[in-house]
Design an enzyme around this catalytic site. Structure first.
Site, PDB file in Angstrom:
ATOM      1  CB  CYS A   1     150.187  88.708  20.809  1.00  0.00           C
ATOM      2  SG  CYS A   1     151.625  88.931  19.759  1.00  0.00           S
TER       3      CYS A   1
ATOM      4  CG  HIS B   1     148.354  85.039  20.080  1.00  0.00           C
ATOM      5  ND1 HIS B   1     148.106  85.819  18.976  1.00  0.00           N
ATOM      6  CD2 HIS B   1     149.695  85.051  20.258  1.00  0.00           C
ATOM      7  CE1 HIS B   1     149.249  86.287  18.513  1.00  0.00           C
ATOM      8  NE2 HIS B   1     150.224  85.828  19.272  1.00  0.00           N
TER       9      HIS B   1
ATOM     10  CG  ASN C   1     152.190  85.932  16.246  1.00  0.00           C
ATOM     11  OD1 ASN C   1     151.255  86.716  16.324  1.00  0.00           O
ATOM     12  ND2 ASN C   1     152.999  85.658  17.259  1.00  0.00           N
TER      13      ASN C   1
HETATM   14  O1  UT7 Z   1     153.107  86.367  19.802  1.00  0.00           O
HETATM   15  C1  UT7 Z   1     153.419  86.241  21.150  1.00  0.00           C
HETATM   16  C2  UT7 Z   1     153.503  84.859  21.532  1.00  0.00           C
HETATM   17  N1  UT7 Z   1     154.630  84.250  20.908  1.00  0.00           N
HETATM   18  C3  UT7 Z   1     154.818  82.962  21.052  1.00  0.00           C
HETATM   19  O2  UT7 Z   1     153.971  82.312  21.632  1.00  0.00           O
HETATM   20  C4  UT7 Z   1     156.076  82.332  20.528  1.00  0.00           C
HETATM   21  C5  UT7 Z   1     156.530  81.295  21.495  1.00  0.00           C
HETATM   22  N2  UT7 Z   1     157.760  80.618  21.118  1.00  0.00           N
HETATM   23  C6  UT7 Z   1     157.796  79.753  20.088  1.00  0.00           C
HETATM   24  O3  UT7 Z   1     156.818  79.572  19.382  1.00  0.00           O
HETATM   25  C7  UT7 Z   1     159.058  78.948  19.880  1.00  0.00           C
HETATM   26  O4  UT7 Z   1     159.905  79.123  20.981  1.00  0.00           O
HETATM   27  C8  UT7 Z   1     159.809  79.329  18.586  1.00  0.00           C
HETATM   28  C9  UT7 Z   1     159.014  78.861  17.387  1.00  0.00           C
HETATM   29  C10 UT7 Z   1     160.018  80.830  18.518  1.00  0.00           C
HETATM   30  C11 UT7 Z   1     161.160  78.615  18.553  1.00  0.00           C
HETATM   31  O5  UT7 Z   1     160.991  77.216  18.639  1.00  0.00           O
HETATM   32  P1  UT7 Z   1     161.881  76.357  19.654  1.00  0.00           P
HETATM   33  O6  UT7 Z   1     161.497  74.968  19.436  1.00  0.00           O
HETATM   34  O7  UT7 Z   1     161.690  76.966  21.019  1.00  0.00           O
HETATM   35  O8  UT7 Z   1     163.330  76.599  19.078  1.00  0.00           O
HETATM   36  P2  UT7 Z   1     164.614  77.248  19.786  1.00  0.00           P
HETATM   37  O9  UT7 Z   1     164.429  78.732  19.901  1.00  0.00           O
HETATM   38  O10 UT7 Z   1     164.919  76.482  21.025  1.00  0.00           O
HETATM   39  O11 UT7 Z   1     165.720  76.938  18.694  1.00  0.00           O
HETATM   40  C12 UT7 Z   1     166.067  75.597  18.342  1.00  0.00           C
HETATM   41  C13 UT7 Z   1     167.100  75.619  17.245  1.00  0.00           C
HETATM   42  C14 UT7 Z   1     168.274  76.561  17.513  1.00  0.00           C
HETATM   43  O12 UT7 Z   1     169.432  75.954  17.012  1.00  0.00           O
HETATM   44  P3  UT7 Z   1     170.466  75.229  18.014  1.00  0.00           P
HETATM   45  O13 UT7 Z   1     170.882  76.282  18.993  1.00  0.00           O
HETATM   46  O14 UT7 Z   1     169.664  74.127  18.658  1.00  0.00           O
HETATM   47  O15 UT7 Z   1     171.532  74.758  17.097  1.00  0.00           O
HETATM   48  C15 UT7 Z   1     167.956  77.769  16.662  1.00  0.00           C
HETATM   49  O16 UT7 Z   1     169.110  78.480  16.271  1.00  0.00           O
HETATM   50  O17 UT7 Z   1     166.502  76.090  16.020  1.00  0.00           O
HETATM   51  C16 UT7 Z   1     167.314  77.124  15.469  1.00  0.00           C
HETATM   52  N3  UT7 Z   1     166.426  78.062  14.745  1.00  0.00           N
HETATM   53  C17 UT7 Z   1     166.168  77.945  13.438  1.00  0.00           C
HETATM   54  N4  UT7 Z   1     166.581  77.082  12.491  1.00  0.00           N
HETATM   55  C18 UT7 Z   1     166.114  77.231  11.250  1.00  0.00           C
HETATM   56  C19 UT7 Z   1     165.745  79.101  15.237  1.00  0.00           C
HETATM   57  N5  UT7 Z   1     165.043  79.692  14.261  1.00  0.00           N
HETATM   58  C20 UT7 Z   1     165.280  78.994  13.128  1.00  0.00           C
HETATM   59  C21 UT7 Z   1     164.819  79.099  11.815  1.00  0.00           C
HETATM   60  N6  UT7 Z   1     165.269  78.197  10.905  1.00  0.00           N
HETATM   61  N7  UT7 Z   1     163.944  80.053  11.417  1.00  0.00           N
END
Ligand code: UT7
Length: 323
Positions: A117, A250, A280
């Site tokens: 990225c 990005h 993305n």
């Molecule tokens: O391109 C390179 C750069 N990339 C980035 O900058 C990405 C950086 N990271 C992010 O943008 C975020 O970390 C994400 C958008 C990927 C995830 O968001 P988050 O707020 O960090 O969520 P999390 O991974 O901590 O997950 C929170 C909850 C989890 O459930 P529990 O364990 O709390 O019950 C996940 O299982 O959200 C759940 N979850 C979803 N639920 C519904 C994860 N993905 C999904 C989904 N739909 N698609």
């Protein structure tokens, strides 16, 4: 000698997929997600997916043609092609060589840059250095991806985040900047937080070449390094954040982008946002956003723009431009 952006272009495949459509498709295979989750955590509302037979070089060539047209430059005048991609058409030749063939450019050097990225800011930095050294006068710098090919549609934590597309610029030799300063970094010790750990050997796929991401770890690293590299590139130019008219980070997550805006004391309407529409698109995200804002008239000649990339590697970088 400096380099300046003479023209921008972009191209998206026609198939726009909204969060609702994606969520219903995923539900059919037992993967639960929702528009509400995707929008609230990322800002993404839709993304574009290329048809299975469409490649990065096709998307990249379309973006390149648009950038050359905007710059008023012909393919015969292009004397350097750099394509940033992590989803090349094939193992080799490079996607840049395939784009060279598609646009009818001849003889000039053409090669790919692989920095995921951060690829576009890496490619801009290399092209800028080559122009300043006198090695090129008209460089095509392209970010092109069919990132959907790397997704595991059973992994809801990643498959809702990414899309396909391409963006390009023509960089031209100039007696005035142009590109004012660039800074690149990598930390291979963090290669595991965002990767597609597979390869080809003896005609077989080895490993597991689908995207894996520790989202929270990438989020945390991204907000830290994007602030650091913004300050570094401004310092290198002898300026501070008050010089910025526009920020193009990005396009991965709206929350990361808004946090960058706050750190640089920029209001939200000075951040160019396309992640809601495109998702993305990895190396294509920054040039796609740049082209959108140039074409809709927000970015004007003379404006100062900070481009920032961050992603797998772990890699990050920034390019400060007087447009
Ligand atoms: O391109 C390179 C750069 N990339 C980035 O900058 C990405 C950086 N990271 C992010 O943008 C975020 O970390 C994400 C958008 C990927 C995830 O968001 P988050 O707020 O960090 O969520 P999390 O991974 O901590 O997950 C929170 C909850 C989890 O459930 P529990 O364990 O709390 O019950 C996940 O299982 O959200 C759940 N979850 C979803 N639920 C519904 C994860 N993905 C999904 C989904 N739909 N698609």
């Amino acid at each position: 000698m400096y380099s300046r952006i003479a023209g921008t272009g972009s191209f998206l495949p026609p198939n726009r997929v909204s969060n609702q459509e994606l969520a219903s498709r995923l539900a059919e295979q037992g993967v639960e997600t929702s528009d509400e989750w995707i929008v609230s955590r990322t800002g993404i509302q839709s993304r574009y997916f290329a048809d299975p037979d469409v490649t990065s070089s096709q998307l990249g060539a379309q973006a390149a043609e648009a950038a050359m047209h905007a710059a008023g430059v012909t393919a015969q005048e292009i004397d350097l092609i750099i394509c940033a991609t992590s989803t090349p058409d094939m193992v080799f030749p490079s996607t840049a060589c395939l784009i060279q063939q598609r646009i009818g450019a001849k003889g000039c050097p053409a090669f790919d840059v692989q920095a995921v990225c951060s690829g576009f800011v890496y490619a801009m930095t290399v092209a800028d250095a080559m122009i300043r050294s006198g090695a090129a006068r008209h460089a095509l710098v392209i970010g092109a991806e069919v990132f959907s090919r790397l997704l595991d549609f059973n992994d809801r934590t990643t498959c809702v985040l990414f899309g396909d597309g391409a963006g390009a610029v023509v960089l031209q030799a100039s007696s005035a900047p142009g590109i004012v300063a660039t800074r690149l970094h990598a930390d291979g010790h963090q290669s595991g937080i965002l990767c597609a750990p597979g390869a080809v050997s003896g005609g077989q796929v080895i490993g597991d070449p689908v995207l894996k991401m520790d989202g929270p770890a990438v989020f945390k690293a991204a907000v830290t390094v994007l602030e650091q590299v913004a300050n570094e590139v401004l310092h290198a130019a002898g300026r501070d954040a008050s010089c910025l008219d526009w920020l193009i980070p990005h396009q991965a997550n709206l929350r990361i982008m808004q946090s960058m805006g706050r750190k640089l004391h920029l209001p939200d309407d000075k951040i160019i946002v396309t992640v809601h529409e495109h998702g993305n698109t990895s190396a294509a995200s920054v040039p796609l956003a740049l082209d959108v804002a140039v074409r809709d008239g927000r970015i004007q000649r003379g404006d100062t723009v900070l481009l920032e990339g961050v992603g797998g590697g772990f890699t990050w970088g920034a390019v400060l431009v007087d447009y």
